[in-house]
Write a protein that holds these residues in place. Sequence first.
Motif, PDB file in Angstrom:
ATOM      1  N   ALA A 142       0.794  -1.378   0.071  1.00 58.58           N
ATOM      2  CA  ALA A 142       0.043  -0.107  -0.139  1.00 58.58           C
ATOM      3  C   ALA A 142       0.781   1.174   0.083  1.00 58.58           C
ATOM      4  CB  ALA A 142      -0.762   0.009   1.128  1.00 58.58           C
ATOM      5  N   TYR A 143       1.942   1.240   0.864  1.00 64.55           N
ATOM      6  CA  TYR A 143       2.813   2.445   0.941  1.00 64.55           C
ATOM      7  C   TYR A 143       3.613   2.554  -0.464  1.00 64.55           C
ATOM      8  CZ  TYR A 143       2.777   2.228   5.913  1.00 64.55           C
ATOM      9  OH  TYR A 143       2.165   1.943   7.286  1.00 64.55           O
ATOM     10  N   ILE A 144       3.822   1.408  -0.974  1.00 63.16           N
ATOM     11  CA  ILE A 144       4.713   1.790  -2.133  1.00 63.16           C
ATOM     12  C   ILE A 144       3.894   1.807  -3.409  1.00 63.16           C
ATOM     13  CG2 ILE A 144       6.553   0.384  -3.749  1.00 63.16           C
ATOM     14  CD1 ILE A 144       7.648  -0.494  -1.294  1.00 63.16           C
ATOM     15  N   ALA A 145       2.723   1.268  -3.356  1.00 60.08           N
ATOM     16  CA  ALA A 145       1.838   1.836  -4.433  1.00 60.08           C
ATOM     17  C   ALA A 145       1.460   3.341  -4.585  1.00 60.08           C
ATOM     18  CB  ALA A 145       0.410   1.178  -4.220  1.00 60.08           C
ATOM     19  N   GLU A 146       1.689   3.908  -3.282  1.00 56.70           N
ATOM     20  CA  GLU A 146       1.358   5.459  -3.231  1.00 56.70           C
ATOM     21  C   GLU A 146       2.523   6.049  -4.010  1.00 56.70           C
ATOM     22  OE1 GLU A 146      -1.782   6.067  -3.177  1.00 56.70           O
ATOM     23  OE2 GLU A 146      -1.103   7.704  -2.231  1.00 56.70           O
ATOM     24  N   VAL A 147       3.676   5.451  -3.573  1.00 57.88           N
ATOM     25  CA  VAL A 147       5.151   6.034  -4.172  1.00 57.88           C
ATOM     26  C   VAL A 147       5.159   6.070  -5.493  1.00 57.88           C
ATOM     27  CG1 VAL A 147       7.642   5.596  -4.028  1.00 57.88           C
ATOM     28  CG2 VAL A 147       6.569   5.406  -2.116  1.00 57.88           C
ATOM     29  N   PHE A 148       4.551   4.739  -6.124  1.00 56.81           N
ATOM     30  CA  PHE A 148       4.451   4.677  -7.540  1.00 56.81           C
ATOM     31  C   PHE A 148       3.486   5.699  -8.128  1.00 56.81           C
ATOM     32  CE2 PHE A 148       5.905   0.128  -7.281  1.00 56.81           C
ATOM     33  CZ  PHE A 148       7.515   0.186  -7.574  1.00 56.81           C
ATOM     34  N   ARG A 149       2.426   5.858  -7.407  1.00 54.51           N
ATOM     35  CA  ARG A 149       1.332   6.746  -7.902  1.00 54.51           C
ATOM     36  C   ARG A 149       2.102   7.984  -8.025  1.00 54.51           C
ATOM     37  NH1 ARG A 149      -3.383   9.827  -6.358  1.00 54.51           N
ATOM     38  NH2 ARG A 149      -3.095   9.336  -4.015  1.00 54.51           N
ATOM     39  N   THR A 150       2.707   8.505  -6.807  1.00 57.91           N
ATOM     40  CA  THR A 150       3.418   9.883  -6.968  1.00 57.91           C
ATOM     41  C   THR A 150       4.208  10.045  -7.919  1.00 57.91           C
ATOM     42  OG1 THR A 150       3.604   9.507  -4.434  1.00 57.91           O
ATOM     43  CG2 THR A 150       4.547  11.549  -5.484  1.00 57.91           C
ATOM     44  N   GLN A 202      10.235   6.252 -16.563  1.00 59.88           N
ATOM     45  CA  GLN A 202      10.800   7.487 -15.971  1.00 59.88           C
ATOM     46  C   GLN A 202      10.276   7.527 -14.424  1.00 59.88           C
ATOM     47  OE1 GLN A 202      10.556  11.116 -18.097  1.00 59.88           O
ATOM     48  NE2 GLN A 202       9.683  10.002 -19.887  1.00 59.88           N
ATOM     49  N   ALA A 203       8.954   7.067 -14.189  1.00 59.55           N
ATOM     50  CA  ALA A 203       8.307   7.251 -13.019  1.00 59.55           C
ATOM     51  C   ALA A 203       9.181   6.320 -12.028  1.00 59.55           C
ATOM     52  CB  ALA A 203       6.887   6.801 -13.039  1.00 59.55           C
ATOM     53  N   ILE A 204       9.489   5.263 -12.372  1.00 59.35           N
ATOM     54  CA  ILE A 204      10.130   4.112 -11.422  1.00 59.35           C
ATOM     55  C   ILE A 204      11.437   4.627 -11.194  1.00 59.35           C
ATOM     56  CG2 ILE A 204      11.173   1.830 -11.241  1.00 59.35           C
ATOM     57  CD1 ILE A 204       8.639   0.792 -12.593  1.00 59.35           C
ATOM     58  N   ARG A 205      12.201   5.176 -12.244  1.00 56.92           N
ATOM     59  CA  ARG A 205      13.454   5.732 -12.071  1.00 56.92           C
ATOM     60  C   ARG A 205      13.399   6.901 -11.062  1.00 56.92           C
ATOM     61  NH1 ARG A 205      16.716   5.572 -17.687  1.00 56.92           N
ATOM     62  NH2 ARG A 205      15.137   3.874 -17.536  1.00 56.92           N
ATOM     63  N   ARG A 206      12.579   7.776 -11.075  1.00 56.81           N
ATOM     64  CA  ARG A 206      12.398   8.898 -10.335  1.00 56.81           C
ATOM     65  C   ARG A 206      12.191   8.452  -8.870  1.00 56.81           C
ATOM     66  NH1 ARG A 206       9.244  13.859 -12.671  1.00 56.81           N
ATOM     67  NH2 ARG A 206      10.640  13.415 -14.293  1.00 56.81           N
ATOM     68  N   VAL A 207      11.481   7.495  -8.615  1.00 52.91           N
ATOM     69  CA  VAL A 207      10.956   7.037  -6.952  1.00 52.91           C
ATOM     70  C   VAL A 207      12.167   6.121  -6.575  1.00 52.91           C
ATOM     71  CG1 VAL A 207       8.642   7.609  -7.545  1.00 52.91           C
ATOM     72  CG2 VAL A 207       9.405   5.366  -7.646  1.00 52.91           C
ATOM     73  N   VAL A 208      13.132   5.922  -7.311  1.00 55.37           N
ATOM     74  CA  VAL A 208      13.969   4.847  -6.703  1.00 55.37           C
ATOM     75  C   VAL A 208      14.746   5.479  -5.166  1.00 55.37           C
ATOM     76  CG1 VAL A 208      16.498   3.947  -6.858  1.00 55.37           C
ATOM     77  CG2 VAL A 208      14.877   3.731  -8.751  1.00 55.37           C
ATOM     78  N   PRO A 209      14.949   6.621  -5.178  1.00 56.74           N
ATOM     79  CA  PRO A 209      15.491   6.945  -3.733  1.00 56.74           C
ATOM     80  C   PRO A 209      14.321   6.864  -2.531  1.00 56.74           C
ATOM     81  CG  PRO A 209      15.989   8.655  -5.184  1.00 56.74           C
ATOM     82  CD  PRO A 209      14.939   7.621  -5.845  1.00 56.74           C
ATOM     83  N   THR A 210      13.098   7.145  -3.077  1.00 53.88           N
ATOM     84  CA  THR A 210      12.159   6.813  -1.904  1.00 53.88           C
ATOM     85  C   THR A 210      11.975   5.274  -1.845  1.00 53.88           C
ATOM     86  OG1 THR A 210      10.895   8.684  -3.192  1.00 53.88           O
ATOM     87  CG2 THR A 210       9.513   7.606  -1.399  1.00 53.88           C
ATOM     88  N   LEU A 211      12.023   4.663  -2.729  1.00 54.89           N
ATOM     89  CA  LEU A 211      12.089   3.027  -2.775  1.00 54.89           C
ATOM     90  C   LEU A 211      12.854   2.627  -1.607  1.00 54.89           C
ATOM     91  CD1 LEU A 211      11.091   1.757  -6.294  1.00 54.89           C
ATOM     92  CD2 LEU A 211       9.373   1.726  -4.139  1.00 54.89           C
TER      93      LEU A 211
END
Lengths: 250, 250, 284, 284, 254
Positions: free
Chosen positions: C166-174, C205-214
């Motif tokens: 659930a948390y990471i789905a939100e990260v991906f959505r962001t 692009q989205a995944i690359r961008r959220v790698v730090p948050t991940l």
Amino acid sequence: MSDAKLSLRNIRKSFGPLEVCKNITVDVHKGELVCLIGGSGSGKSTLLRCINLLDPIDDGEILLDGVDISVPGFDPDPVRRKIGMVFQSFNLFPHMTVLENIKLAPMKVKRMASRDITEQAEALLDRFGLLDKAHVYPDRLSGGQQQRAAIVRALAMEPEIMLLDEVTSALDPELVGEVLDVIRQLKAQGMTLLLATHEMGFAREVSDRVCFLSDGELLEIAPPEKMFGAPEHARTQQFLERVLRTQNLS
Amino acid sequence: MSDAKLSLRNIRKSFGPLEVCKNITVDVHKGELVCLIGGSGSGKSTLLRCINLLDPIDDGEILLDGVDISVPGFDPDPVRRKIGMVFQSFNLFPHMTVLENIKLAPMKVKRMASRDITEQAEALLDRFGLLDKAHVYPDRLSGGQQQRAAIVRALAMEPEIMLLDEVTSALDPELVGEVLDVIRQLKAQGMTLLLATHEMGFAREVSDRVCFLSDGELLEIAPPEKMFGAPEHARTQQFLERVLRTQNLS
Amino acid sequence: MDNTQNTARGKPRAPTRRQAYEQKARRKSLLIAAVSSAAAIALLVVLVPMAPGWEAVQRSFFNWNVLVKTFPKLLSAFTLDLILFFAAAPAIFILALVIALMRNVTRPALYPLKLFAIVYIDVLRSIPVILTIYLIGFGIPGLGLLPPWNSPYIWGSVALVLAYSAYIAEVFRTGIESIHESQRSAARSLGLSEASMMRYVVLPQAIRRVVPTLVNFLVALLKDVALLSFIGPVEVLRQAGVYKSLFANFTPYVGAAIIFLVATIPAIRFADYLMAKQNAQRTR
Amino acid sequence: MDNTQNTARGKPRAPTRRQAYEQKARRKSLLIAAVSSAAAIALLVVLVPMAPGWEAVQRSFFNWNVLVKTFPKLLSAFTLDLILFFAAAPAIFILALVIALMRNVTRPALYPLKLFAIVYIDVLRSIPVILTIYLIGFGIPGLGLLPPWNSPYIWGSVALVLAYSAYIAEVFRTGIESIHESQRSAARSLGLSEASMMRYVVLPQAIRRVVPTLVNFLVALLKDVALLSFIGPVEVLRQAGVYKSLFANFTPYVGAAIIFLVATIPAIRFADYLMAKQNAQRTR
Amino acid sequence: NECSTGKTLADGMLTIATGNPAYYPWVIDDAPESGQGFEAAVAYAVADKMGYDKAHVSWVRTSFDGAIQPGAKNFDFNLQQFSILPERAEVVDFSVPYYTTTKAVVVTTANGKQDTPASLSGVKSLKFGAGAGLSAATFLESAVKPEQSTLLYDDVANTVAALQANQVDAVIFDLPTALFVTAVQMDNGKILGQFPTDVNDSPDHFGMVFAKGNPLKSCVDTALAEMKSDGTMVAIEDKWLASGAGVPVIDMSK
Ligand SMILES: Nc1ncnc2c1ncn2[C@@H]1O[C@H](COP(=O)(O)OP(=O)(O)OP(=O)(O)O)[C@@H](O)[C@H]1O
Ligand SMILES: Nc1ncnc2c1ncn2[C@@H]1O[C@H](COP(=O)(O)OP(=O)(O)OP(=O)(O)O)[C@@H](O)[C@H]1O
Ligand SMILES: [Mg+2]
Ligand SMILES: [Mg+2]
């Protein structure tokens, strides 16, 4: 030479291996308007930032009224009070109204009373046609209005010289005119001005002298008629040709 | 009228209460280059986006080769293959090399073999002087190169008409020329072109007809000599005066 | 440094006024930093042991004998944390991506999926992880499942997967929403379908961008694996707790903390580095 | 809607082709969404109770009698969570700001502060919160403090404050670093000192920018308050655990989950809204 | 009262702590104030011997771990089945034992493990669950060395829940708890056997916990000794704890 308001002597500045200012020497006299022109990356912004002590120079001297302000360790804050600077991207503080933007530095740096500075600021805003925007936040203003407010903000510190860095290049073409008008007005009032610009027409009309920078070198200094009419350097010619081809086609 | 390549009939478009296109009617013929000029917010970009079905129009018809593509529910993807579009902010896909950017749509939309499209893409890149940049990521390119690559990317889908939205206004003045050259080349090859631009000089030189938009209204359509020489509308005059004052001062 | 550089370019120059000043300033600030740091540390080393109760602290928290006795077992208990972590992480990644895409659905026929995703994310983000672990990890096996399907390892991991997806789905959505509209416009204008656009243009692009948050969430996951100890598994936190009860001494917890420090600081630093790199790119 | 608008502008117009189509499409998609959602829910309602074990699930997890009996007490136990939360939050905010500013220090003489901030953040970010709670909340009172200074409420809150101030210091740091260099240049060029720049120009913008992240961390904090139950305080999680033992039934945990849902979803939604607003502003 | 004067936390009051919750059969219905349950009864008997009547006894709750950590306490003494261990005795003080018991293995008939032979080799093969704080984990490791890893839980209820959910084959408790659990909490529970009294750490001696150096300890020790000699203790045991007489002893030699 020593009667120059601002005097740059053999300025050198590198970012790592990249030399951005290569031995630049130029004087700006009181009340004079000097334009810096040159391609992207030629070092115009860096030179202006160095003068305002935002970046330290590597070598050379910057004299303001004959005093070397570039001595390492020199306290920059009093110098910056005398030198106003306005940037390409208007840089108003977005969380303050126009009036608050203008009042901040006089209150915190000069410790002026809020009432005094409000009066002075409103007078300035009035002069530049922004009085009705005093209590508006920057994001509600057009680019031209923002840029004029930024100029007023710098003027409120009563600087002796103004550095303007491509103050029109982030503006829609229609809004360029109103900002250029402000610069004309400043010049008419005797302000000493050093400005980097891409507006060749304006540079030609208004400047006392024009400096052409190329890859960090100051290739040519000349009055505008000479610079735009019969430039000496091949590189100057080439640059002007390329820019003017699109700007002045009609 | 029905021989027009692209024909806009009484286009209306609002964003909420804001009417951005007010009853716009204009035809673009095969091989013609039509320029849209007008102030910021006058609706140029919106009109181009509507033609490419990126935004739905509220009322009116858009005919491509006589077929109404604006019928609600019309499948936009086949239409978009025929209409290439290039944007102000170059919009290359930053995670792909230039070649990959170009190959993506032909491979995924036209299902062309990778080899065929590579050949074709390289030929295009060669034609526009970008062959050596094929395997470079966009962030290593100058703005002008990026914009040329974006044009090549649109061309690779072999569109019948190209929409260009202020493709030079995010560029440094020196780099504007190279992109305008590409447009001249496209026109010479018989491409039908509709472009929004602030480059009045260029518009004057190259366009067959110029449309002046003001606050969503199409105020005037005229050949460039007429538009820039003797505009009919007071508002057109005023706009051109303001823009040309700074652009053509010298 | 500067001199070497000058030499390398074949122009040996005397150090400029600025260089001399900066060298001096650098020396001076290094000196000041060193002296003040040393003084601060010295104060710590001298003063702290003089504080009343320091001996008690040392005995309870920094007891060398206890540490030596317990650390090897703690370390081997930590392998269980790692195993659970590596089992859960890929499942979380995939599930989170699916949920994020469901959350983004626009087709009305698929609306139940969207509704499901919204409820899923809301519920699992709002409940403390420990509560999810109790409910799933204790509750489900209590329903009469037969071994091995009632294992707390399985259901504990399921609980973590649910919560973190659930948390990471939100990260991906962001991440997906942070991709500028103009990229979508460009893709659509080329005739790419909605799905192709998502797959080839937006998601990479989205995944690359959220790698730090991940990475930061993975660190949080590793730390939360410790909560599984409450439903049975003897991982490092529980092992430390057993030793704590046994020795009536907190040093085993300090040992566990050291293990987590060593395991997570590199990951945190890496995330910081990635984040700083992205910020630098964005402001350039 | 569209018609009303037209009328409001005094130009009643027949609906355009697009309006008619969109109205139809909207009706159709509403219908499809409603039907498919209803079908999905119906399936759930019909199929789930037919699943083997559903009765057991219902008895264990959704036991109305147990819920009614326990919920009021759970709710009053939740007030303890709220009290601890509101006690910790302001302290966290202030401490985090101080640590973030220490982390940003550039004067060499203050370097020990920076060093301290780095170590502080690293250590407390890397250790599971539950471990920090055990160490501080159990350990410190064990050092011979006299009542009331050995209260687990105090030291548990201190543990939360330490852990979260490290997280939130990083949030502030990110915020400070996200303020564009040009804002600093503008402030400096006006002659503002480093400190004035920070106070009047950078911090106000930075804090505003991280508000959504802060709200999310506050939600996480509220959830982590539940972990304090492990060192004694009978807050909602522990209360649910007591009832679970008493009734041998998981419904009290479900009750606790409901309380957290109701308490946190509005905050999460608010954070989402703020984030979306900021994103919209940035892309405009 | 003369022994303890001025040594209690609150003047004239005896503050006694137990677990939260407190479990049967040590405290009935989690209400030690009623004096029902073995430990509650022992506590009141000790109080009585020391000269405190019911009205002068107050109860507080602590967690198991909270009680045996070093430092000042918010109770005079604490009883919740603390095993007297030398390591613990370094940071807290224990009274003389008030109860001595063995550890017992509980299984359930639901998972077919009820016929496991009551021998070392038999129990070795089981998957065990135990309470984390209750010295059982260490006992298992030193005396039984089970083949599968042990699962540990925070309290008796969770341990029993794990057994009932079949997550473990057997759990280990002190004998009274085991007797109670099989008699009351589980309808299919069975005690497989108790460990003999001569293996490591067995039997368990339960002691009351004091803050280190608490002078009250000697008063309580005296009271406990009196209770043992005058038969009070036996009476309380007989009243509250079921007899473990019939429980088989696990054969540690097989
Ligand atoms: N802080 C910095 N660090 C490293 N390189 C820099 C920095 N600032 C500027 N540069 C580099 O210095 C060179 C000169 O930059 P500068 O901004 O002064 O040029 P400019 O003449 O103002 O160009 P433009 O017309 O694009 O504003 C460029 O190559 C730029 O990349
Ligand atoms: N998606 C949108 N939602 C709401 N308003 C919009 C949207 N897109 C554009 N607008 C508004 O529509 C008007 C026309 O915008 P448009 O971008 O078409 O103008 P333009 O002529 O391209 O201007 P520019 O020269 O600045 O690019 C503007 O007032 C703009 O704010
Ligand atoms: Mg510049
Ligand atoms: Mg536009």
